[in-house]
Design a protein around this motif. Sequence first.
Motif, PDB file in Angstrom:
ATOM      1  N   GLU A  14       0.847  -1.198   0.000  1.00 31.45           N
ATOM      2  CA  GLU A  14       0.000   0.000   0.000  1.00 31.45           C
ATOM      3  C   GLU A  14       0.875   1.237   0.000  1.00 31.45           C
ATOM      4  O   GLU A  14       1.825   1.338   0.780  1.00 31.45           O
ATOM      5  CB  GLU A  14      -0.907  -0.005   1.227  1.00 31.45           C
ATOM      6  CG  GLU A  14      -1.882   1.163   1.220  1.00 31.45           C
ATOM      7  CD  GLU A  14      -2.851   1.113   2.381  1.00 31.45           C
ATOM      8  OE1 GLU A  14      -3.894   0.451   2.249  1.00 31.45           O
ATOM      9  OE2 GLU A  14      -2.544   1.727   3.423  1.00 31.45           O
ATOM     10  N   ILE A  16       0.576   5.725  -0.508  1.00 34.69           N
ATOM     11  CA  ILE A  16      -0.325   6.867  -0.402  1.00 34.69           C
ATOM     12  C   ILE A  16       0.089   7.900  -1.447  1.00 34.69           C
ATOM     13  O   ILE A  16       1.265   8.262  -1.528  1.00 34.69           O
ATOM     14  CB  ILE A  16      -0.252   7.515   1.000  1.00 34.69           C
ATOM     15  CG1 ILE A  16      -0.470   6.481   2.103  1.00 34.69           C
ATOM     16  CG2 ILE A  16      -1.226   8.690   1.114  1.00 34.69           C
ATOM     17  CD1 ILE A  16      -1.830   5.885   2.166  1.00 34.69           C
ATOM     18  N   ASP A  18      -1.207  11.700  -2.600  1.00 29.75           N
ATOM     19  CA  ASP A  18      -2.099  12.824  -2.298  1.00 29.75           C
ATOM     20  C   ASP A  18      -3.163  12.449  -1.260  1.00 29.75           C
ATOM     21  O   ASP A  18      -4.338  12.784  -1.402  1.00 29.75           O
ATOM     22  CB  ASP A  18      -2.758  13.352  -3.579  1.00 29.75           C
ATOM     23  CG  ASP A  18      -1.772  14.082  -4.471  1.00 29.75           C
ATOM     24  OD1 ASP A  18      -0.697  14.488  -3.986  1.00 29.75           O
ATOM     25  OD2 ASP A  18      -2.059  14.235  -5.670  1.00 29.75           O
ATOM     26  N   GLY A  19      -2.744  11.713  -0.243  1.00 27.71           N
ATOM     27  CA  GLY A  19      -3.643  11.387   0.849  1.00 27.71           C
ATOM     28  C   GLY A  19      -4.572  10.207   0.617  1.00 27.71           C
ATOM     29  O   GLY A  19      -5.344   9.843   1.495  1.00 27.71           O
ATOM     30  N   ARG A  20      -4.509   9.597  -0.571  1.00 26.92           N
ATOM     31  CA  ARG A  20      -5.367   8.456  -0.887  1.00 26.92           C
ATOM     32  C   ARG A  20      -4.536   7.188  -0.999  1.00 26.92           C
ATOM     33  O   ARG A  20      -3.498   7.178  -1.657  1.00 26.92           O
ATOM     34  CB  ARG A  20      -6.128   8.696  -2.195  1.00 26.92           C
ATOM     35  CG  ARG A  20      -7.106   9.871  -2.090  1.00 26.92           C
ATOM     36  CD  ARG A  20      -7.949  10.041  -3.316  1.00 26.92           C
ATOM     37  NE  ARG A  20      -8.752   8.849  -3.551  1.00 26.92           N
ATOM     38  CZ  ARG A  20      -9.219   8.484  -4.736  1.00 26.92           C
ATOM     39  NH1 ARG A  20      -8.959   9.206  -5.791  1.00 26.92           N
ATOM     40  NH2 ARG A  20      -9.956   7.401  -4.864  1.00 26.92           N
ATOM     41  N   ALA A  21      -5.032   6.125  -0.379  1.00 24.73           N
ATOM     42  CA  ALA A  21      -4.321   4.844  -0.390  1.00 24.73           C
ATOM     43  C   ALA A  21      -4.531   4.117  -1.712  1.00 24.73           C
ATOM     44  O   ALA A  21      -5.635   4.131  -2.271  1.00 24.73           O
ATOM     45  CB  ALA A  21      -4.806   3.971   0.765  1.00 24.73           C
ATOM     46  N   HIS A  22      -3.483   3.495  -2.201  1.00 24.71           N
ATOM     47  CA  HIS A  22      -3.531   2.686  -3.420  1.00 24.71           C
ATOM     48  C   HIS A  22      -2.782   1.389  -3.142  1.00 24.71           C
ATOM     49  O   HIS A  22      -1.674   1.413  -2.611  1.00 24.71           O
ATOM     50  CB  HIS A  22      -2.857   3.412  -4.593  1.00 24.71           C
ATOM     51  CG  HIS A  22      -3.494   4.715  -4.947  1.00 24.71           C
ATOM     52  ND1 HIS A  22      -4.555   4.812  -5.801  1.00 24.71           N
ATOM     53  CD2 HIS A  22      -3.227   5.967  -4.532  1.00 24.71           C
ATOM     54  CE1 HIS A  22      -4.907   6.081  -5.912  1.00 24.71           C
ATOM     55  NE2 HIS A  22      -4.116   6.802  -5.147  1.00 24.71           N
ATOM     56  N   ALA A  38      -3.265   8.125  -9.555  1.00 23.03           N
ATOM     57  CA  ALA A  38      -3.925   9.182  -8.800  1.00 23.03           C
ATOM     58  C   ALA A  38      -4.856  10.010  -9.675  1.00 23.03           C
ATOM     59  O   ALA A  38      -5.453  10.973  -9.203  1.00 23.03           O
ATOM     60  CB  ALA A  38      -2.877  10.075  -8.144  1.00 23.03           C
TER      61      ALA A  38
END
Length: 83
Positions: A14, A16, A18-22, A38
């Motif tokens: 995992e 991150i 821009d603050g979003r998990a991928h 993103a």
Amino acid sequence: MTGAMGTDKHKKIEIIIDGRAHVVEDRHYTATELLALAGLPAGGYDLTRVGKHGHVETFRDEQKVNVKDGDVFVSVNQQGTVA
């Protein structure tokens, strides 16, 4: 351990952006590929890894990025001229 089935070749990690998990495969990516994850066009952005103790590392376009579990990235808008 050899992993007879070969299923462990690319484990999932995992990161991150821009603050979003991928969740991605544990392999090398280009900055362009990670920006696309993103939802950003590589043409106007650089990708910066924010490390511990304030260490930052910036990647552009087709530069290879060796991602690690828990990496945190931010997109940086290139301040170029606009037509």
